[in-house]
Design an enzyme around this catalytic site. Structure first.
Site, PDB file in Angstrom:
ATOM      1  N   LYS A  16       7.484  -1.044 -15.225  1.00  0.00           N
ATOM      2  CA  LYS A  16       8.479   0.038 -15.351  1.00  0.00           C
ATOM      3  C   LYS A  16       9.229  -0.117 -16.666  1.00  0.00           C
ATOM      4  O   LYS A  16       9.435  -1.229 -17.136  1.00  0.00           O
ATOM      5  CB  LYS A  16       9.491  -0.053 -14.200  1.00  0.00           C
ATOM      6  CG  LYS A  16       9.069   0.720 -12.968  1.00  0.00           C
ATOM      7  CD  LYS A  16      10.289   0.926 -12.058  1.00  0.00           C
ATOM      8  CE  LYS A  16       9.918   1.589 -10.746  1.00  0.00           C
ATOM      9  NZ  LYS A  16      11.058   1.654  -9.829  1.00  0.00           N
ATOM     10  N   HIS A  18      25.206   1.513  -4.094  1.00  0.00           N
ATOM     11  CA  HIS A  18      24.771   0.113  -3.974  1.00  0.00           C
ATOM     12  C   HIS A  18      25.973  -0.795  -3.701  1.00  0.00           C
ATOM     13  O   HIS A  18      25.917  -1.673  -2.841  1.00  0.00           O
ATOM     14  CB  HIS A  18      24.118  -0.381  -5.280  1.00  0.00           C
ATOM     15  CG  HIS A  18      22.831   0.294  -5.668  1.00  0.00           C
ATOM     16  ND1 HIS A  18      22.615   0.815  -6.917  1.00  0.00           N
ATOM     17  CD2 HIS A  18      21.685   0.516  -4.969  1.00  0.00           C
ATOM     18  CE1 HIS A  18      21.383   1.310  -6.990  1.00  0.00           C
ATOM     19  NE2 HIS A  18      20.798   1.153  -5.822  1.00  0.00           N
TER      20      HIS A  18
HETATM   21  P1  ADP Z   1      14.254   0.372  -5.393  1.00  0.00           P
HETATM   22  O1  ADP Z   1      13.531   0.678  -6.660  1.00  0.00           O
HETATM   23  O2  ADP Z   1      13.858  -0.920  -4.755  1.00  0.00           O
HETATM   24  O3  ADP Z   1      14.323   1.501  -4.397  1.00  0.00           O
HETATM   25  P2  ADP Z   1      17.032   0.921  -5.939  1.00  0.00           P
HETATM   26  O4  ADP Z   1      17.897   0.200  -6.906  1.00  0.00           O
HETATM   27  O5  ADP Z   1      16.765   2.361  -6.169  1.00  0.00           O
HETATM   28  O6  ADP Z   1      15.711   0.060  -5.883  1.00  0.00           O
HETATM   29  O7  ADP Z   1      17.613   0.786  -4.464  1.00  0.00           O
HETATM   30  C1  ADP Z   1      17.824  -0.462  -3.862  1.00  0.00           C
HETATM   31  C2  ADP Z   1      18.284  -0.260  -2.425  1.00  0.00           C
HETATM   32  O8  ADP Z   1      19.541   0.396  -2.428  1.00  0.00           O
HETATM   33  C3  ADP Z   1      17.361   0.605  -1.568  1.00  0.00           C
HETATM   34  O9  ADP Z   1      17.380   0.103  -0.250  1.00  0.00           O
HETATM   35  C4  ADP Z   1      18.002   1.964  -1.606  1.00  0.00           C
HETATM   36  O10 ADP Z   1      17.718   2.716  -0.426  1.00  0.00           O
HETATM   37  C5  ADP Z   1      19.465   1.574  -1.632  1.00  0.00           C
HETATM   38  N1  ADP Z   1      20.275   2.616  -2.267  1.00  0.00           N
HETATM   39  C6  ADP Z   1      19.980   3.369  -3.330  1.00  0.00           C
HETATM   40  N2  ADP Z   1      20.954   4.258  -3.600  1.00  0.00           N
HETATM   41  C7  ADP Z   1      21.906   4.077  -2.652  1.00  0.00           C
HETATM   42  C8  ADP Z   1      23.158   4.714  -2.348  1.00  0.00           C
HETATM   43  N3  ADP Z   1      23.591   5.764  -3.030  1.00  0.00           N
HETATM   44  N4  ADP Z   1      23.855   4.225  -1.303  1.00  0.00           N
HETATM   45  C9  ADP Z   1      23.394   3.179  -0.578  1.00  0.00           C
HETATM   46  N5  ADP Z   1      22.213   2.581  -0.783  1.00  0.00           N
HETATM   47  C10 ADP Z   1      21.469   3.004  -1.800  1.00  0.00           C
END
Ligand code: ADP
Length: 179
Positions: free
Chosen positions: A53, A29
């Protein structure tokens, strides 16, 4: 005639809304936020408050973790939201919604959400950034699983998040004492 100077282009200064659960923020992220900040100038990280959740961290804790981990960047705002992402984007006058793509498995779901959002607010684009290869295996749930069983998470999450995860799982599963 040689090249004398390559001038830096002015930042396009667009405002991206990056919505997600961030429970917790991972280095994947953070990498996306850093790259979006360089591309767009302003990034609003929007933490979804989803009452259905059961998160590991409260919305306030997640906001604190993201704010601390993005201190080195300019133009970052961290907020919470509930309800529709497009409403949040419109309220905060975002030019685009940012999402990350790790693998093909993310693609179908993300495309469906992007089309849905476009059908609700057609002025809003969704922009996908491909995850850096070295972070492509990371997800919040994998990180929590590793932390729960005492594995090293230092390379997976920012320092602030690692501390919180260790605290969380030490209090939930105190180390076994040998009498
Ligand atoms: P959600 O429940 O909305 O999917 P997340 O926190 O899991 O929330 O993910 C938020 C965003 O970050 C999504 O677009 C996801 O694809 C992206 N994301 C998750 N993990 C990674 C990572 N390792 N690298 C880059 N982007 C990521």
């Amino acid at each position: 005639m040689g090249i004398h100077r390559i001038s830096r282009r002015a930042s396009p200064a667009m405002r991206a809304l990056y919505p997600g659960s961030f429970d917790p923020l991972t280095n994947g992220h953070l990498d996306l936020i850093e790259r979006a900040s360089a591309l767009f100038g302003e990034v609003i990280v929007a933490v979804l408050s989803n009452p259905s959740k059961q998160p590991a961290f409260s919305v306030e804790e997640r906001i604190g973790q993201i704010a601390a981990s993005t201190r080195h960047l300019n133009g970052i705002e961290v907020i919470s939201f509930d309800g529709l992402t497009v409403n949040c984007a419109v309220t905060h006058q975002a030019d685009l919604i940012l999402r990350g793509l790790r693998a093909m498995s993310d693609f179908e779901y993300e495309l469906q959400i992007a089309h849905t959002n476009r059908s609700l607010a057609d002025q809003l684009e969704t922009v996908f950034l491909a995850t850096s290869a070295r972070h492509s295996f990371l997800s919040s749930s994998v990180v929590k699983e590793v932390a729960r069983f005492g594995g090293s998470i230092d390379h997976m999450v920012p320092t602030e998040v690692a501390k919180d995860l260790i605290r969380l799982f030490n209090s939930a599963f105190p180390p076994h004492r040998h009498e």
